[in-house]
Write a protein that holds these residues in place. Sequence first.
Motif, PDB file in Angstrom:
ATOM      1  N   ILE A  65     -15.718 -30.585  -3.964  1.00 36.31           N
ATOM      2  CA  ILE A  65     -15.412 -31.423  -2.813  1.00 36.31           C
ATOM      3  C   ILE A  65     -16.527 -32.434  -2.610  1.00 36.31           C
ATOM      4  CG2 ILE A  65     -14.981 -31.446  -0.329  1.00 36.31           C
ATOM      5  CD1 ILE A  65     -13.900 -28.608  -0.576  1.00 36.31           C
ATOM      6  N   LEU A  66     -16.201 -33.708  -2.743  1.00 30.49           N
ATOM      7  CA  LEU A  66     -17.186 -34.777  -2.555  1.00 30.49           C
ATOM      8  C   LEU A  66     -17.232 -35.124  -1.070  1.00 30.49           C
ATOM      9  CD1 LEU A  66     -16.211 -37.004  -5.625  1.00 30.49           C
ATOM     10  CD2 LEU A  66     -17.957 -35.212  -5.505  1.00 30.49           C
ATOM     11  N   ALA A  67     -18.278 -34.687  -0.394  1.00 32.40           N
ATOM     12  CA  ALA A  67     -18.321 -34.784   1.065  1.00 32.40           C
ATOM     13  C   ALA A  67     -19.551 -35.514   1.572  1.00 32.40           C
ATOM     14  CB  ALA A  67     -18.279 -33.381   1.674  1.00 32.40           C
ATOM     15  N   GLY A  68     -20.197 -36.324   0.727  1.00 30.06           N
ATOM     16  CA  GLY A  68     -21.461 -36.924   1.131  1.00 30.06           C
ATOM     17  C   GLY A  68     -21.374 -38.304   1.738  1.00 30.06           C
ATOM     18  N   GLY A  69     -20.166 -38.864   1.871  1.00 23.54           N
ATOM     19  CA  GLY A  69     -20.049 -40.214   2.421  1.00 23.54           C
ATOM     20  C   GLY A  69     -20.367 -40.284   3.904  1.00 23.54           C
ATOM     21  N   ARG A  70     -20.626 -41.496   4.376  1.00 21.25           N
ATOM     22  CA  ARG A  70     -21.028 -41.686   5.773  1.00 21.25           C
ATOM     23  C   ARG A  70     -19.858 -41.998   6.707  1.00 21.25           C
ATOM     24  NH1 ARG A  70     -26.031 -42.377   7.337  1.00 21.25           N
ATOM     25  NH2 ARG A  70     -25.472 -43.942   8.874  1.00 21.25           N
ATOM     26  N   GLY A  71     -18.699 -42.262   6.187  1.00 17.67           N
ATOM     27  CA  GLY A  71     -17.541 -42.473   7.052  1.00 17.67           C
ATOM     28  C   GLY A  71     -17.605 -43.725   7.893  1.00 17.67           C
ATOM     29  N   GLU A  72     -18.164 -44.805   7.347  1.00 13.87           N
ATOM     30  CA  GLU A  72     -18.301 -46.045   8.104  1.00 13.87           C
ATOM     31  C   GLU A  72     -16.943 -46.618   8.519  1.00 13.87           C
ATOM     32  OE1 GLU A  72     -21.011 -47.477   9.199  1.00 13.87           O
ATOM     33  OE2 GLU A  72     -22.468 -46.144   8.226  1.00 13.87           O
ATOM     34  N   SER A  78     -19.747 -35.852   9.855  1.00 12.52           N
ATOM     35  CA  SER A  78     -19.293 -35.878   8.470  1.00 12.52           C
ATOM     36  C   SER A  78     -17.789 -36.118   8.409  1.00 12.52           C
ATOM     37  CB  SER A  78     -19.622 -34.546   7.782  1.00 12.52           C
ATOM     38  OG  SER A  78     -18.939 -34.434   6.555  1.00 12.52           O
ATOM     39  N   LYS A  79     -17.360 -36.882   7.396  1.00 15.91           N
ATOM     40  CA  LYS A  79     -15.923 -37.080   7.202  1.00 15.91           C
ATOM     41  C   LYS A  79     -15.199 -35.754   7.036  1.00 15.91           C
ATOM     42  CE  LYS A  79     -16.398 -39.856   3.694  1.00 15.91           C
ATOM     43  NZ  LYS A  79     -16.050 -40.736   2.560  1.00 15.91           N
ATOM     44  N   ALA A  80     -15.902 -34.769   6.510  1.00 15.95           N
ATOM     45  CA  ALA A  80     -15.305 -33.450   6.342  1.00 15.95           C
ATOM     46  C   ALA A  80     -14.889 -32.837   7.672  1.00 15.95           C
ATOM     47  CB  ALA A  80     -16.293 -32.521   5.639  1.00 15.95           C
ATOM     48  N   LEU A  81     -15.537 -33.269   8.757  1.00 17.60           N
ATOM     49  CA  LEU A  81     -15.282 -32.693  10.069  1.00 17.60           C
ATOM     50  C   LEU A  81     -14.362 -33.547  10.936  1.00 17.60           C
ATOM     51  CD1 LEU A  81     -17.642 -30.892   9.098  1.00 17.60           C
ATOM     52  CD2 LEU A  81     -18.457 -30.883  11.444  1.00 17.60           C
ATOM     53  N   ILE A  82     -13.704 -34.520  10.343  1.00 17.09           N
ATOM     54  CA  ILE A  82     -12.726 -35.299  11.104  1.00 17.09           C
ATOM     55  C   ILE A  82     -11.661 -34.353  11.654  1.00 17.09           C
ATOM     56  CG2 ILE A  82     -10.834 -36.965  10.884  1.00 17.09           C
ATOM     57  CD1 ILE A  82     -12.510 -38.512   8.917  1.00 17.09           C
ATOM     58  N   PRO A  83     -11.383 -34.396  12.971  1.00 14.46           N
ATOM     59  CA  PRO A  83     -10.337 -33.526  13.519  1.00 14.46           C
ATOM     60  C   PRO A  83      -8.958 -34.018  13.107  1.00 14.46           C
ATOM     61  CG  PRO A  83     -11.213 -34.974  15.238  1.00 14.46           C
ATOM     62  CD  PRO A  83     -12.050 -35.208  14.011  1.00 14.46           C
ATOM     63  N   PHE A  84      -8.103 -33.076  12.683  1.00 13.52           N
ATOM     64  CA  PHE A  84      -6.768 -33.456  12.232  1.00 13.52           C
ATOM     65  C   PHE A  84      -5.818 -32.284  12.438  1.00 13.52           C
ATOM     66  CE2 PHE A  84      -3.496 -34.325   8.993  1.00 13.52           C
ATOM     67  CZ  PHE A  84      -3.171 -35.629   9.336  1.00 13.52           C
ATOM     68  N   VAL A  85      -4.822 -32.487  13.273  1.00 13.49           N
ATOM     69  CA  VAL A  85      -3.803 -31.486  13.639  1.00 13.49           C
ATOM     70  C   VAL A  85      -4.370 -30.072  13.774  1.00 13.49           C
ATOM     71  CG1 VAL A  85      -1.760 -32.747  12.891  1.00 13.49           C
ATOM     72  CG2 VAL A  85      -2.977 -31.407  11.225  1.00 13.49           C
ATOM     73  N   ALA A 117     -22.789 -32.402  -0.802  1.00 16.12           N
ATOM     74  CA  ALA A 117     -23.177 -32.959   0.496  1.00 16.12           C
ATOM     75  C   ALA A 117     -24.310 -33.963   0.285  1.00 16.12           C
ATOM     76  CB  ALA A 117     -23.602 -31.841   1.434  1.00 16.12           C
ATOM     77  N   HIS A 118     -24.740 -34.575   1.393  1.00 17.90           N
ATOM     78  CA  HIS A 118     -25.822 -35.559   1.281  1.00 17.90           C
ATOM     79  C   HIS A 118     -26.563 -35.643   2.612  1.00 17.90           C
ATOM     80  CE1 HIS A 118     -28.011 -39.313   0.642  1.00 17.90           C
ATOM     81  NE2 HIS A 118     -27.760 -39.176  -0.636  1.00 17.90           N
ATOM     82  N   GLY A 119     -27.813 -35.243   2.607  1.00 20.53           N
ATOM     83  CA  GLY A 119     -28.617 -35.356   3.817  1.00 20.53           C
ATOM     84  C   GLY A 119     -28.516 -34.136   4.710  1.00 20.53           C
TER      85      GLY A 119
END
Length: 448
Positions: free
Chosen positions: A13-20, A35-42, A66-68
């Motif tokens: 799982i590539l989860a290191g982006g910043r979600g700009e 983190s984009k991984a933690l975006i709430p969805f349904v 991950a990153h950071g």
Amino acid sequence: MAARRHSETVGIILAGGRGERAKPITLKSADYIRSKALIPFVGKRLVEWVVEACRDQGIRRFFVVAHGLENRNQIKLLLGHGEHHGVEVRYSRSRLDRYNVGSAGATLHNLEQWDLQGQALVLPVDSLFDFDLAAMRATHDAYDALVTVAAVARTGAEIAGKYGVMRTDARGLVTGFVEKPPLAGLRELFPQTAADERATLPTNAGMYLVDCRRLRLLAREPGLFRQSHQRLDWGGDLLPWLAGQGHPVATHAIGRLGDLGNVPDYLHTLRLVLDGAYEHMNRLMARPGPAGAHGWIHESSLQTKDDLTGTTLAQKIEEGSVRIGPGVRIGHEVEIGPGVRLEYTDVGDGAEIREGSTLVNSAVGESAVIGAHADVLDSYVGPMAVVHSERGRPARLECHTAIGDGAVLRPGSRFRGITVYPRLRVPTLTGVPAATELKNADDVLRWV
């Protein structure tokens, strides 16, 4: 055990982006990125849906890139080591963060770190996939592919300027990539799209099934090795290089790809999920009992009384004072007043929807409040946000308006395509141009 692990498919799982692009959904405050991984969805965080969809198709081991500090800690606090999801989860080493500057570079470095030898499904965490892993593996094995690219068929109008297109030979192997071509260039390169507007082309969905051992060997090639330590992306760099060198890159058509990387795409994907268009999500989101015909409504919300009439949601649905249209999910202990209409809308746990409000094609986060007689259309309202509204001064949010966590809007606000950053207190505004971002108090004062 070793033989089993060499034959299984693991998840990367590539989860290191910043979600700009996804702001304010990826903001907990103006200067603290979720983190984009933690975006709430349904009702869950996006990475939980990703893990569960893969787990249901046999993937039991996951490796999170991950990153950071914040990104890594946020994901680890949610997933732990996978105990609550019946899987095993491991995380990239922080010392590799400096090399994780590109999706493919991050993948290659971590394949080596984890000593992976078999097949791995590499996927980002800002998208929702509807796919059949067994069918994808069959395609991969039939071509003896180094990489099999998940592909989604799209028309020229859908592709132009937004998606990468793959060229294939008579065998079906990829020979080249065209990255986000404009419509004119697309029609020149693929004349069939000009002759028939309904004609489709395979586009890169951003999910890859890879042969870890062979890919690791190639990563030691001097030119690729150097680039992986600078910047190496999957779509723009590694895949074109592999195809250009004649390595077998196959494609496999999947059912759907839902991009959650920005607010319009988030809401579009949400609508499709609530409409039942994602088969895997249908299975994971089991409909509850008596209200199943109306959507996904938790029993605790059916029994919650509003403070105006003192009647439960179940009673209001039965008497017709609350109208639940198609595609509605309501979480735990949500309070809904009389005269409310909901359609293709997700309502998070503990939210309050006051009397007379209408919500269509929208998302309301946990513990958010939608005031009386508000209209919320094609919009996102984050957790703990408050949209004050009154009968004489109703609020109206529309056209991909996004209200960040904990923001407060005053009655009478009219927002069309506006972004409000978390925790801002916004007075009544009605003439703010579409696409305006209200990031701080100075931005707000500019329009008062």
